[in-house]
Scaffold this motif. Structure first.
Motif, PDB file in Angstrom:
ATOM      1  N   VAL A  80      -2.421 -21.814 -19.074  1.00  0.00           N
ATOM      2  CA  VAL A  80      -1.960 -22.227 -17.747  1.00  0.00           C
ATOM      3  C   VAL A  80      -1.738 -21.027 -16.821  1.00  0.00           C
ATOM      4  CG1 VAL A  80      -0.962 -24.402 -18.527  1.00  0.00           C
ATOM      5  CG2 VAL A  80       0.415 -22.312 -18.648  1.00  0.00           C
ATOM      6  N   HIS A  81      -2.349 -19.889 -17.155  1.00  0.00           N
ATOM      7  CA  HIS A  81      -2.245 -18.664 -16.351  1.00  0.00           C
ATOM      8  C   HIS A  81      -0.796 -18.183 -16.242  1.00  0.00           C
ATOM      9  CE1 HIS A  81      -6.471 -18.773 -15.067  1.00  0.00           C
ATOM     10  NE2 HIS A  81      -6.306 -20.069 -14.996  1.00  0.00           N
ATOM     11  N   PRO A  91      -3.208 -25.018 -37.724  1.00  0.00           N
ATOM     12  CA  PRO A  91      -4.251 -25.240 -36.715  1.00  0.00           C
ATOM     13  C   PRO A  91      -3.875 -26.372 -35.767  1.00  0.00           C
ATOM     14  CG  PRO A  91      -4.937 -26.090 -38.852  1.00  0.00           C
ATOM     15  CD  PRO A  91      -3.660 -25.354 -39.084  1.00  0.00           C
ATOM     16  N   ARG A  92      -4.001 -26.111 -34.462  1.00  0.00           N
ATOM     17  CA  ARG A  92      -3.732 -27.139 -33.453  1.00  0.00           C
ATOM     18  C   ARG A  92      -4.045 -26.566 -32.076  1.00  0.00           C
ATOM     19  NH1 ARG A  92       1.512 -25.686 -35.263  1.00  0.00           N
ATOM     20  NH2 ARG A  92       2.759 -24.500 -33.744  1.00  0.00           N
ATOM     21  N   HIS A  93      -4.049 -27.434 -31.086  1.00  0.00           N
ATOM     22  CA  HIS A  93      -4.118 -27.006 -29.691  1.00  0.00           C
ATOM     23  C   HIS A  93      -2.685 -26.919 -29.190  1.00  0.00           C
ATOM     24  CE1 HIS A  93      -5.720 -26.454 -25.680  1.00  0.00           C
ATOM     25  NE2 HIS A  93      -4.881 -27.376 -25.248  1.00  0.00           N
ATOM     26  N   GLU A  94      -2.260 -25.721 -28.824  1.00  0.00           N
ATOM     27  CA  GLU A  94      -0.876 -25.485 -28.399  1.00  0.00           C
ATOM     28  C   GLU A  94      -0.820 -25.516 -26.871  1.00  0.00           C
ATOM     29  OE1 GLU A  94       3.176 -24.797 -29.117  1.00  0.00           O
ATOM     30  OE2 GLU A  94       1.575 -25.225 -30.552  1.00  0.00           O
ATOM     31  N   PRO A  95      -0.201 -26.542 -26.264  1.00  0.00           N
ATOM     32  CA  PRO A  95      -0.222 -26.664 -24.808  1.00  0.00           C
ATOM     33  C   PRO A  95       0.732 -25.690 -24.119  1.00  0.00           C
ATOM     34  CG  PRO A  95       1.086 -28.435 -25.750  1.00  0.00           C
ATOM     35  CD  PRO A  95       0.490 -27.679 -26.909  1.00  0.00           C
ATOM     36  N   PHE A  96       0.478 -25.475 -22.830  1.00  0.00           N
ATOM     37  CA  PHE A  96       1.382 -24.748 -21.943  1.00  0.00           C
ATOM     38  C   PHE A  96       1.721 -23.346 -22.425  1.00  0.00           C
ATOM     39  CE2 PHE A  96       2.534 -29.332 -21.648  1.00  0.00           C
ATOM     40  CZ  PHE A  96       1.930 -29.572 -20.417  1.00  0.00           C
ATOM     41  N   CYS A  97       0.710 -22.648 -22.900  1.00  0.00           N
ATOM     42  CA  CYS A  97       0.908 -21.249 -23.267  1.00  0.00           C
ATOM     43  C   CYS A  97      -0.399 -20.503 -23.066  1.00  0.00           C
ATOM     44  CB  CYS A  97       1.409 -21.102 -24.708  1.00  0.00           C
ATOM     45  SG  CYS A  97       0.188 -21.514 -25.963  1.00  0.00           S
ATOM     46  N   ASP A  98      -0.304 -19.173 -22.984  1.00  0.00           N
ATOM     47  CA  ASP A  98      -1.496 -18.342 -22.816  1.00  0.00           C
ATOM     48  C   ASP A  98      -1.640 -17.292 -23.899  1.00  0.00           C
ATOM     49  OD1 ASP A  98      -2.982 -18.702 -19.934  1.00  0.00           O
ATOM     50  OD2 ASP A  98      -0.915 -19.379 -19.869  1.00  0.00           O
ATOM     51  N   LEU A 107      -5.875 -18.728 -40.290  1.00  0.00           N
ATOM     52  CA  LEU A 107      -5.713 -19.423 -39.013  1.00  0.00           C
ATOM     53  C   LEU A 107      -6.454 -18.651 -37.928  1.00  0.00           C
ATOM     54  CD1 LEU A 107      -4.326 -21.845 -37.658  1.00  0.00           C
ATOM     55  CD2 LEU A 107      -2.364 -20.353 -37.209  1.00  0.00           C
ATOM     56  N   LEU A 108      -7.471 -19.273 -37.347  1.00  0.00           N
ATOM     57  CA  LEU A 108      -8.313 -18.623 -36.342  1.00  0.00           C
ATOM     58  C   LEU A 108      -7.733 -18.865 -34.954  1.00  0.00           C
ATOM     59  CD1 LEU A 108     -11.013 -17.068 -35.811  1.00  0.00           C
ATOM     60  CD2 LEU A 108     -12.071 -19.308 -35.476  1.00  0.00           C
ATOM     61  N   LEU A 109      -7.191 -17.832 -34.346  1.00  0.00           N
ATOM     62  CA  LEU A 109      -6.638 -17.917 -32.992  1.00  0.00           C
ATOM     63  C   LEU A 109      -7.772 -17.722 -31.993  1.00  0.00           C
ATOM     64  CD1 LEU A 109      -3.438 -15.677 -33.327  1.00  0.00           C
ATOM     65  CD2 LEU A 109      -3.732 -18.109 -33.917  1.00  0.00           C
ATOM     66  N   ALA A 110      -7.966 -18.676 -31.082  1.00  0.00           N
ATOM     67  CA  ALA A 110      -9.085 -18.614 -30.154  1.00  0.00           C
ATOM     68  C   ALA A 110      -8.622 -18.789 -28.716  1.00  0.00           C
ATOM     69  CB  ALA A 110     -10.122 -19.689 -30.496  1.00  0.00           C
ATOM     70  N   ILE A 111      -9.158 -17.947 -27.838  1.00  0.00           N
ATOM     71  CA  ILE A 111      -8.866 -17.985 -26.411  1.00  0.00           C
ATOM     72  C   ILE A 111     -10.155 -18.309 -25.665  1.00  0.00           C
ATOM     73  CG2 ILE A 111      -8.162 -16.592 -24.418  1.00  0.00           C
ATOM     74  CD1 ILE A 111      -5.867 -17.303 -26.335  1.00  0.00           C
ATOM     75  N   ALA A 112     -10.110 -19.310 -24.786  1.00  0.00           N
ATOM     76  CA  ALA A 112     -11.283 -19.740 -24.032  1.00  0.00           C
ATOM     77  C   ALA A 112     -11.338 -19.029 -22.680  1.00  0.00           C
ATOM     78  CB  ALA A 112     -11.246 -21.257 -23.821  1.00  0.00           C
ATOM     79  N   VAL A 113     -12.518 -18.501 -22.336  1.00  0.00           N
ATOM     80  CA  VAL A 113     -12.657 -17.736 -21.101  1.00  0.00           C
ATOM     81  C   VAL A 113     -14.028 -17.954 -20.461  1.00  0.00           C
ATOM     82  CG1 VAL A 113     -11.042 -15.892 -21.713  1.00  0.00           C
ATOM     83  CG2 VAL A 113     -13.430 -15.723 -22.424  1.00  0.00           C
ATOM     84  N   ALA A 114     -14.072 -17.643 -19.147  1.00  0.00           N
ATOM     85  CA  ALA A 114     -15.339 -17.619 -18.422  1.00  0.00           C
ATOM     86  C   ALA A 114     -15.165 -16.774 -17.163  1.00  0.00           C
ATOM     87  CB  ALA A 114     -15.798 -19.023 -18.061  1.00  0.00           C
ATOM     88  N   CYS A 132      -4.522 -13.489 -26.494  1.00  0.00           N
ATOM     89  CA  CYS A 132      -4.019 -14.015 -25.237  1.00  0.00           C
ATOM     90  C   CYS A 132      -5.103 -14.089 -24.178  1.00  0.00           C
ATOM     91  CB  CYS A 132      -2.819 -13.227 -24.724  1.00  0.00           C
ATOM     92  SG  CYS A 132      -3.150 -11.522 -24.238  1.00  0.00           S
ATOM     93  N   HIS A 133      -4.854 -14.949 -23.209  1.00  0.00           N
ATOM     94  CA  HIS A 133      -5.743 -15.223 -22.078  1.00  0.00           C
ATOM     95  C   HIS A 133      -5.185 -14.487 -20.866  1.00  0.00           C
ATOM     96  CE1 HIS A 133      -6.154 -18.052 -18.504  1.00  0.00           C
ATOM     97  NE2 HIS A 133      -7.402 -17.663 -18.708  1.00  0.00           N
ATOM     98  N   ALA A 134      -5.986 -13.562 -20.305  1.00  0.00           N
ATOM     99  CA  ALA A 134      -5.480 -12.705 -19.229  1.00  0.00           C
ATOM    100  C   ALA A 134      -6.410 -12.737 -18.022  1.00  0.00           C
ATOM    101  CB  ALA A 134      -5.313 -11.274 -19.733  1.00  0.00           C
ATOM    102  N   GLY A 135      -6.169 -13.679 -17.119  1.00  0.00           N
ATOM    103  CA  GLY A 135      -6.742 -13.612 -15.788  1.00  0.00           C
ATOM    104  C   GLY A 135      -5.837 -12.762 -14.922  1.00  0.00           C
TER     105      GLY A 135
END
Length: 255
Positions: A80-81, A91-98, A107-114, A132-135
């Protein structure tokens, strides 16, 4: 230090910074090697972009297989930036975090980016990994530093952490408005255009943040790739005006 050389149209980039660490596997997907059709061609890993669900699941299976990991052990972040980092052990989709941190092997930690940067982190000695996801919003909110701090809370030593800043917008490609540039340190802002429009060096900003959190400069690898300048290899939200797929930057502790 660039990522390991790959053949043209490779589905996976492997960071060199983890190459000599048998207890850690990390990788960055490209847009190649999957089954999705345009505009998600071909290795789209994002479930939320409008692609056919069965294609995404097959693409995720292929990505996990390339990392020798069971897709049933995939963990993703809601992204959510912001600056929230969560510790997870299943394993799960963890909402509201980056950011995600784990000490759980497999446990494979994956960050989606484009266009935003995926940051992959590991303290192999203390067996803690993070991603982590860093825009630009997450970067000015210190998401990378928060991830290192969360790893430290789980036993990591920042001085032992290795980090990979994956493909994202380069300084040359990341033109921003003055209101965005004002939120960054002057050291990572430049004005290469004749009209004076500012550009932000996102990779340099993340490097400074990681070093400020205690990660040694020599232990930080920055990808040389730009998502906007190489749309044949990478998905780019900016280049496609939002209609595109997502890549994964991912990391896992081995048993």
């Amino acid at each position: 230090m660039p990522a390991a050389p790959t053949t043209d149209r490779s589905p996976l980039l492997r960071p060199r910074i983890f190459a000599d660490v048998p207890s850690v596997t990390a990788g960055m997907s490209t847009r190649h090697g999957g089954v999705s059709g345009p505009p998600y061609d071909t290795l789209n890993l994002g479930r939320h972009v409008g692609d056919t669900a069965s294609c995404v699941e097959e693409n995720r299976r292929r990505f996990c297989a390339a990392l020798h990991t069971d897709p049933a052990w995939l963990a993703t972040a809601g992204q959510v930036h912001g600056s929230t980092v969560r510790v997870i052990d299943a394993p799960r989709h963890e909402p509201f975090c980056d950011g995600l941190v784990t000490t759980t092997p497999g446990l494979l930690l994956a960050i989606a980016v484009a266009d935003c940067a995926p940051v992959l982190l590991a303290d192999p000695e203390h067996e803690v990994v993070g991603a982590c996801h860093a825009g630009w919003r997450g970067t000015v909110r210190h998401i990378a530093a928060h991830t290192v701090a969360t790893m430290a809370d789980r036993g990591a030593d920042p001085a032992q952490v290795r980090a990979y800043v994956g493909p994202c917008l380069s300084r040359e490609a990341f033109e921003v408005g003055p209101e965005v540039a004002a939120q960054f340190d002057d050291a990572v802002v430049s004005y290469p255009e004749a009209d004076g429009r500012p550009h932000v060096d996102l990779k340099a900003a993340l490097r400074r943040q990681l070093e400020g959190a205690g990660v040694p400069g020599a232990a930080i690898e920055e990808s040389s790739h730009c998502t906007l300048q190489d749309t044949d290899t990478f998905f780019s939200h900016r280049a496609s005006e939002g209609d595109t797929g997502r890549m994964f930057g991912a990391i896992v502790l081995r048993h």
